[in-house]
Design a protein around this motif. Structure first.
Motif, PDB file in Angstrom:
ATOM      1  N   LYS A   1       0.803  -1.227   0.000  1.00 18.66           N
ATOM      2  CA  LYS A   1       0.000   0.000   0.000  1.00 18.66           C
ATOM      3  C   LYS A   1       0.837   1.278   0.000  1.00 18.66           C
ATOM      4  CE  LYS A   1      -4.033  -1.987   0.367  1.00 18.66           C
ATOM      5  NZ  LYS A   1      -4.961  -1.931  -0.725  1.00 18.66           N
ATOM      6  N   ARG A   2       2.142   1.153   0.082  1.00 18.57           N
ATOM      7  CA  ARG A   2       2.997   2.350   0.166  1.00 18.57           C
ATOM      8  C   ARG A   2       2.779   3.282  -1.025  1.00 18.57           C
ATOM      9  NH1 ARG A   2       7.504   1.365   4.022  1.00 18.57           N
ATOM     10  NH2 ARG A   2       8.634   3.140   3.203  1.00 18.57           N
ATOM     11  N   ALA A   3       2.722   2.714  -2.211  1.00 20.29           N
ATOM     12  CA  ALA A   3       2.547   3.540  -3.411  1.00 20.29           C
ATOM     13  C   ALA A   3       1.213   4.277  -3.377  1.00 20.29           C
ATOM     14  CB  ALA A   3       2.658   2.682  -4.670  1.00 20.29           C
TER      15      ALA A   3
ATOM     16  N   LEU B   1       0.555   8.285  -3.647  1.00 22.87           N
ATOM     17  CA  LEU B   1       0.060   8.733  -4.947  1.00 22.87           C
ATOM     18  C   LEU B   1      -1.432   9.012  -5.022  1.00 22.87           C
ATOM     19  CD1 LEU B   1       2.093   6.306  -7.219  1.00 22.87           C
ATOM     20  CD2 LEU B   1       2.534   8.737  -6.831  1.00 22.87           C
ATOM     21  N   ASP B   2      -2.205   8.602  -4.034  1.00 18.88           N
ATOM     22  CA  ASP B   2      -3.652   8.712  -4.199  1.00 18.88           C
ATOM     23  C   ASP B   2      -4.361   8.857  -2.857  1.00 18.88           C
ATOM     24  OD1 ASP B   2      -5.956   8.801  -5.710  1.00 18.88           O
ATOM     25  OD2 ASP B   2      -6.217   6.631  -5.744  1.00 18.88           O
ATOM     26  N   ILE B   3      -4.963  10.007  -2.642  1.00 18.08           N
ATOM     27  CA  ILE B   3      -5.784  10.240  -1.454  1.00 18.08           C
ATOM     28  C   ILE B   3      -7.139  10.727  -1.944  1.00 18.08           C
ATOM     29  CG2 ILE B   3      -6.122  11.689   0.580  1.00 18.08           C
ATOM     30  CD1 ILE B   3      -3.136  11.730   0.939  1.00 18.08           C
TER      31      ILE B   3
ATOM     32  N   GLN C   1     -13.183  13.954  -4.709  1.00 19.43           N
ATOM     33  CA  GLN C   1     -11.928  14.319  -5.370  1.00 19.43           C
ATOM     34  C   GLN C   1     -10.810  13.368  -4.960  1.00 19.43           C
ATOM     35  OE1 GLN C   1     -11.610  17.104  -7.445  1.00 19.43           O
ATOM     36  NE2 GLN C   1     -13.818  17.302  -7.244  1.00 19.43           N
ATOM     37  N   THR C   2      -9.906  13.114  -5.895  1.00 21.86           N
ATOM     38  CA  THR C   2      -8.694  12.387  -5.545  1.00 21.86           C
ATOM     39  C   THR C   2      -7.515  13.302  -5.810  1.00 21.86           C
ATOM     40  OG1 THR C   2      -8.499  11.408  -7.735  1.00 21.86           O
ATOM     41  CG2 THR C   2      -9.624  10.106  -6.062  1.00 21.86           C
ATOM     42  N   ILE C   3      -6.584  13.309  -4.886  1.00 21.84           N
ATOM     43  CA  ILE C   3      -5.379  14.115  -5.050  1.00 21.84           C
ATOM     44  C   ILE C   3      -4.166  13.214  -4.862  1.00 21.84           C
ATOM     45  CG2 ILE C   3      -6.429  16.287  -4.316  1.00 21.84           C
ATOM     46  CD1 ILE C   3      -5.065  15.862  -1.591  1.00 21.84           C
ATOM     47  N   SER C   4      -3.070  13.652  -5.402  1.00 21.14           N
ATOM     48  CA  SER C   4      -1.820  12.923  -5.265  1.00 21.14           C
ATOM     49  C   SER C   4      -0.905  13.707  -4.335  1.00 21.14           C
ATOM     50  CB  SER C   4      -1.152  12.768  -6.628  1.00 21.14           C
ATOM     51  OG  SER C   4       0.182  12.357  -6.468  1.00 21.14           O
ATOM     52  N   PRO C   5      -0.499  13.107  -3.229  1.00 20.37           N
ATOM     53  CA  PRO C   5       0.457  13.799  -2.353  1.00 20.37           C
ATOM     54  C   PRO C   5       1.742  14.179  -3.077  1.00 20.37           C
ATOM     55  CG  PRO C   5      -0.536  11.984  -1.179  1.00 20.37           C
ATOM     56  CD  PRO C   5      -0.991  11.869  -2.616  1.00 20.37           C
ATOM     57  N   LEU C   6       2.189  13.349  -4.023  1.00 20.14           N
ATOM     58  CA  LEU C   6       3.398  13.688  -4.779  1.00 20.14           C
ATOM     59  C   LEU C   6       3.173  14.942  -5.617  1.00 20.14           C
ATOM     60  CD1 LEU C   6       6.265  13.193  -5.769  1.00 20.14           C
ATOM     61  CD2 LEU C   6       5.329  11.597  -7.454  1.00 20.14           C
TER      62      LEU C   6
ATOM     63  N   MET D   1       9.552  10.932  -1.520  1.00 19.54           N
ATOM     64  CA  MET D   1       8.478  10.113  -2.109  1.00 19.54           C
ATOM     65  C   MET D   1       8.972   9.355  -3.333  1.00 19.54           C
ATOM     66  SD  MET D   1       5.164  12.543  -2.040  1.00 19.54           S
ATOM     67  CE  MET D   1       4.412  13.081  -0.548  1.00 19.54           C
ATOM     68  N   ILE D   2       9.683  10.051  -4.204  1.00 20.04           N
ATOM     69  CA  ILE D   2      10.203   9.410  -5.418  1.00 20.04           C
ATOM     70  C   ILE D   2      11.170   8.295  -5.040  1.00 20.04           C
ATOM     71  CG2 ILE D   2      11.620   9.764  -7.482  1.00 20.04           C
ATOM     72  CD1 ILE D   2      10.354  12.618  -7.604  1.00 20.04           C
ATOM     73  N   GLN D   3      12.055   8.573  -4.092  1.00 20.65           N
ATOM     74  CA  GLN D   3      13.014   7.557  -3.669  1.00 20.65           C
ATOM     75  C   GLN D   3      12.298   6.348  -3.065  1.00 20.65           C
ATOM     76  OE1 GLN D   3      15.404  10.075  -1.133  1.00 20.65           O
ATOM     77  NE2 GLN D   3      17.049  10.179  -2.659  1.00 20.65           N
ATOM     78  N   ASP D   4      11.272   6.595  -2.266  1.00 24.75           N
ATOM     79  CA  ASP D   4      10.544   5.492  -1.651  1.00 24.75           C
ATOM     80  C   ASP D   4       9.778   4.681  -2.690  1.00 24.75           C
ATOM     81  OD1 ASP D   4       7.908   4.390  -0.107  1.00 24.75           O
ATOM     82  OD2 ASP D   4       9.676   4.434   1.189  1.00 24.75           O
ATOM     83  N   LEU D   5       9.124   5.366  -3.618  1.00 30.07           N
ATOM     84  CA  LEU D   5       8.379   4.656  -4.659  1.00 30.07           C
ATOM     85  C   LEU D   5       9.289   3.780  -5.504  1.00 30.07           C
ATOM     86  CD1 LEU D   5       6.024   7.519  -5.807  1.00 30.07           C
ATOM     87  CD2 LEU D   5       5.273   5.309  -4.906  1.00 30.07           C
TER      88      LEU D   5
END
Length: 157
Positions: free
Chosen positions: A36-38, A42-44, A49-54, A69-73
């Motif tokens: 579920k990390r991605a 990427l999706d809340i 509405q859906t928004i991307s934390p990134l 975030m990019i490094q973790d993904l």
């Protein structure tokens, strides 16, 4: 909409983005299950509405959290059953991530590109195996040539 998004979408990830704290972000996603990390990054969903934390981090200038975030993904993780690598999820949610990085945070482009490379820890006869995950830089989701390389060339990188 902004106030509602902040109030209703106040997850631990969004709080880290709003404070631009890499440490807080790493702590927030450390409790997320590997599978579920991605999704957490990427999706809340806020109401309808859906928004991307990134995306939010890039737009708001929270570049330390965007980098984390990019490094973790793009970190490969595994358990007994499967491997987890957020590359496909990243490009599915943000097919224009290369364009966004060039426009909003060009110094994060090498972070993205570095995350698309896996290097073996074990050298064999002085050489290391390397895997390049460039599918999304070459083709888009429908199989046509991707615009990512065009954006990189146009930016002069």
């Amino acid at each position: 909409m902004l106030v509602r998004t902040i109030l209703e979408g106040s997850t631990v990830v969004m709080k880290a983005v709003n404070t631009n704290s890499e440490k807080q972000l790493r702590k927030a996603i450390s409790i997320a299950p590997r599978g579920k990390r991605a999704v957490w990054l990427l999706d809340i969903t806020v109401g309808s509405q859906t928004i991307s934390p990134l995306h939010w981090a890039l737009q708001s200038g929270s570049l330390r959290t965007a980098k984390a975030m990019i490094q973790d993904l793009l970190t490969i993780r595994a358990d007994r059953d499967t491997y987890y690598y957020g590359c496909d999820e990243l490009f599915a949610r943000h097919p224009d991530i290369v364009k966004r990085l060039i426009a909003d945070a060009e110094y994060l482009l090498p972070v993205l590109l570095d995350g698309l490379i896996w290097r073996s820890r074990v050298p064999v006869k002085g050489k290391r195996r390397v895997n390049y995950f460039v599918k999304h830089l070459m083709v888009d989701e429908v199989g046509d040539f991707s615009k990512a390389l065009r954006w990189i060339v146009k930016a002069g990188n």
